[in-house]
Motif scaffolding. Structure first.
Motif, short mmCIF file in Angstrom:
data_model
loop_
_atom_site.label_atom_id
_atom_site.label_comp_id
_atom_site.label_asym_id
_atom_site.label_seq_id
_atom_site.Cartn_x
_atom_site.Cartn_y
_atom_site.Cartn_z
N GLU A 410 0.74 -1.24 0.11
CA GLU A 410 0.00 0.01 0.00
C GLU A 410 0.84 1.28 0.00
O GLU A 410 0.50 2.28 -0.60
N VAL A 411 2.11 1.22 0.65
CA VAL A 411 3.01 2.52 0.95
C VAL A 411 3.41 2.74 -0.28
O VAL A 411 3.42 3.67 -0.83
N GLU A 412 4.24 1.76 -0.88
CA GLU A 412 4.71 2.03 -2.62
C GLU A 412 3.87 2.11 -3.70
O GLU A 412 4.06 2.92 -4.58
N ARG A 413 2.56 1.42 -3.87
CA ARG A 413 1.95 1.61 -4.87
C ARG A 413 0.65 2.59 -4.65
O ARG A 413 0.31 2.85 -5.83
N LYS A 414 0.11 2.81 -3.66
CA LYS A 414 -1.07 3.85 -3.28
C LYS A 414 -0.59 4.81 -2.64
O LYS A 414 -1.31 5.88 -2.53
N GLY A 415 0.67 4.91 -2.31
CA GLY A 415 1.23 6.28 -1.47
C GLY A 415 0.58 6.48 0.06
O GLY A 415 0.57 7.31 0.69
N THR A 416 0.07 5.32 0.46
CA THR A 416 -0.49 5.36 1.82
C THR A 416 0.48 5.66 2.76
O THR A 416 1.59 5.33 2.70
N ALA A 417 0.50 6.66 3.72
CA ALA A 417 1.08 6.98 4.73
C ALA A 417 1.73 5.81 5.68
O ALA A 417 0.68 5.09 5.86
N PRO A 418 2.90 5.63 6.05
CA PRO A 418 3.37 4.42 6.69
C PRO A 418 2.71 4.24 7.79
O PRO A 418 2.52 3.14 8.31
N ASP A 419 2.30 5.34 8.95
CA ASP A 419 1.58 5.05 10.08
C ASP A 419 0.23 4.47 9.81
O ASP A 419 -0.18 3.60 10.51
N LYS A 420 -0.40 5.04 8.71
CA LYS A 420 -1.90 4.42 8.37
C LYS A 420 -1.75 3.02 8.04
O LYS A 420 -2.36 2.31 8.32
N ALA A 421 -0.65 2.84 7.14
CA ALA A 421 -0.37 1.30 6.45
C ALA A 421 -0.05 0.33 7.74
O ALA A 421 -0.65 -0.77 7.72
N TRP A 422 0.62 0.93 8.77
CA TRP A 422 1.00 -0.10 10.05
C TRP A 422 -0.07 -0.15 10.68
O TRP A 422 -0.37 -1.57 11.00
N ALA A 423 -1.08 0.68 11.10
CA ALA A 423 -2.39 0.66 11.33
C ALA A 423 -3.06 -0.50 10.79
O ALA A 423 -3.92 -1.28 11.19
N ASN A 424 -3.22 -0.60 9.44
CA ASN A 424 -3.88 -1.34 8.55
C ASN A 424 -3.35 -2.91 8.76
O ASN A 424 -4.18 -3.77 8.78
N ALA A 425 -2.08 -2.96 8.90
CA ALA A 425 -1.28 -4.42 9.05
C ALA A 425 -1.96 -4.76 10.33
O ALA A 425 -2.25 -6.02 10.54
N LYS A 426 -2.03 -4.10 11.44
CA LYS A 426 -2.24 -4.73 12.81
C LYS A 426 -3.66 -5.15 12.78
O LYS A 426 -4.00 -6.09 13.21
N LYS A 427 -4.72 -4.26 11.99
CA LYS A 427 -6.07 -4.80 12.14
C LYS A 427 -5.91 -6.00 11.24
O LYS A 427 -6.88 -6.88 11.45
N GLY A 428 -5.21 -6.18 10.16
CA GLY A 428 -5.21 -7.47 9.35
C GLY A 428 -4.70 -8.45 10.20
O GLY A 428 -5.47 -9.79 10.33
N VAL A 429 -3.77 -8.27 10.82
CA VAL A 429 -3.30 -9.46 12.05
C VAL A 429 -4.21 -9.72 12.94
O VAL A 429 -4.54 -11.10 13.20
N ASP A 430 -5.06 -8.91 13.45
CA ASP A 430 -6.07 -9.09 14.55
C ASP A 430 -7.43 -9.99 13.90
O ASP A 430 -7.80 -10.94 14.47
N ASN A 431 -7.48 -9.37 12.67
CA ASN A 431 -8.40 -10.22 11.96
C ASN A 431 -8.12 -11.69 11.65
O ASN A 431 -9.17 -12.96 11.93
N VAL A 432 -6.95 -11.93 11.18
CA VAL A 432 -6.59 -13.37 11.11
C VAL A 432 -6.45 -14.04 12.42
O VAL A 432 -6.77 -15.53 12.39
N MET A 433 -6.00 -13.55 13.37
CA MET A 433 -5.87 -14.20 14.86
C MET A 433 -7.43 -14.58 15.30
O MET A 433 -7.70 -15.23 16.22
N GLY A 434 -8.42 -13.73 14.88
CA GLY A 434 -9.71 -13.92 15.45
C GLY A 434 -9.91 -13.23 16.59
O GLY A 434 -10.66 -13.63 17.41
#
Length: 434
Positions: A410-434
């Motif tokens: 997301e950061v390199e292809r969409k220009g998403t800010a690193p902080d926002k992208a990190w927050a998205n990663a954490k949400k993704g991990v939380d969803n995977v972990m259930g």
């Protein structure tokens, strides 16, 4: 393919290969262990893999069939390990459509041993414990449950180096000698600085590296603890090593050093032949992949140097036999043969997959690869394998890694800010972990 498992694991991959209805039927959905497909002792062993194991390309299947008249091996493969794992989980849950042999990426092996042991055969029943001394201890123990069940035999490991295009380096006015480059990029800061120099004089539209996700992955492979600690606690959020790799990757994105290619995508595959990037973080299994994608035209244009920042490991895989396999005994015999020192040595010399067998490692110590400018691959990857840390693997190791690399995309292809992208990663991990 795996490397990679992927890429662990090392050949041309033209895209995900879908399982047809006929193949699903051949894989079987029952748990019977019949020894032949028909009268006369003929048997078809089905193998389902991801990425680039290289057995077919190295001629190992043909050799096994010649040694075992009546045996036919049929392989299906999926290019992207994430897609492969999702499909495997669906089939394991239903008990149908499973091959006799299934590949398991190293980042998934803890999930298999801790959560899915009832879905796979204990290979110790077929004599696997007699093979223990042939494998590195870390490789063997990772596929063994606490109560001693052996759920897979190790294929390769993924000691890391850096592959680079000498022709593009020359055009940009950079040195091409592998020893000189190893000194210039002894650190990751040095690697990024050299990348900025390359960008200033880059030929055509080429970039310094393929993707910042691959940069992150290779860096985090240099760490013993990444996403879990030794007690099994999830630590990625506060792990300084994860932050350092994330920061380096986002810095590379901000500096415009990446070709912005998602690994395993068709565009990424095409970029090898097109010369779209000058360097690629390179576990051993990547060598065969580069050969397959760049083709004969790439021979002599590539070289390999020691990795910045020290040794590490990316990928590596296992071969396992599902409980629902149709030909369990025959499957084990094939797995045993494919992972034996002689075959692991052949696979490295032909495809680049670095052995997990200690005997095979000794056999390939002096190997060189003419495709990669006669680079001493036995020494480069052998030294890296000796120096790489033994990594702590957790149940959701690969899932966490995937969410982080997805966020970096997301950061390199969409220009998403690193902080926002990190927050998205954490949400993704939380969803995977259930």
């Amino acid at each position: 393919m795996p490397i990679a498992r992927a890429a662990r694991r090392a050949a041309v991959r033209l895209g995900a290969v879908a399982l047809t209805g006929a193949m699903l039927a051949a894989c079987g959905s029952g748990a019977s262990d019949t020894s032949s497909d028909a009268a006369g002792g003929k048997v078809t062993i089905t193998v389902d893999l991801f990425g680039s194991f290289g057995y077919k390309e190295a001629g190992l299947y043909a050799e096994y069939e010649k040694l075992h008249p009546g045996v036919t091996i049929k392989q299906t493969d999926t290019e992207d390990e994430q897609d492969y794992w999702k499909s495997l989980q669906t089939r394991l849950a239903g008990g149908g459509g499973l091959a006799d042999v299934q590949g398991i990426e190293v980042g998934r092996i803890a999930s298999v041993t801790q959560q899915q042991a009832d879905k796979f055969e204990d290979l110790a029943k077929y004599g696997a414990n007699d093979l223990k001394d042939q494998f590195a201890e870390a490789k063997w123990s990772a596929a063994t449950t606490k109560d001693g069940k052996v759920l897979g035999l190790g294929t390769d490991v993924g000691p890391e180096a850096m592959c680079y295009r000498t022709d593009l380096f020359k055009q940009a006015g950079l040195p091409t000698d592998r020893e000189e480059l190893a000194k210039k990029w002894a650190t990751w800061d040095g690697y990024l600085e050299l990348g900025k120099q390359y960008k200033a004089k880059a030929p055509g539209k080429s970039a310094w590296l393929d993707s910042v996700g691959s940069l992150y992955t290779i860096m985090i492979g240099q760490e013993e603890e990444r996403y879990y600690d030794a007690s099994g606690k999830l630590i990625y959020e506060n792990n300084p090593a994860v932050k350092a790799a994330w920061d380096a990757a986002t810095e590379a994105a901000a500096a415009g050093l990446s070709a912005k290619l998602d690994q395993w995508s068709p565009q990424w595959n095409q970029a090898f032949a097109a010369g779209s990037f000058a360097t690629i973080p390179c576990p051993a299994w990547m060598l065969g992949y580069i050969k397959g994608q760049a083709g004969d035209a790439g021979k002599g244009k590539w070289d390999i140097a020691k990795l910045p920042g020290g040794a590490g490991n990316w990928g590596g895989s296992y071969l396992a036999v599902p409980r629902a396999a149709k030909h369990k005994k025959e499957a084990y015999e094939l797995v045993k043969w494919l992972t034996a020192p002689e075959q692991q040595a052949k696979l490295f010399e032909k495809q680049g997959n670095f052995p997990s067998s200690t005997g095979a490692i000794a056999k390939v110590a002096d190997a060189k690869d003419p495709y990669f400018s006669n680079a001493p691959i036995g020494k480069i990857f052998g030294d890296a394998a000796k120096e790489a840390p033994v990594q702590v693997l957790g149940v959701h190791d690969k899932n966490v890694a995937d969410q982080i690399t997805n966020a970096l995309s997301e950061v390199e292809r969409k220009g998403t800010a690193p902080d926002k992208a990190w927050a998205n990663a954490k949400k993704g991990v939380d969803n995977v972990m259930g």
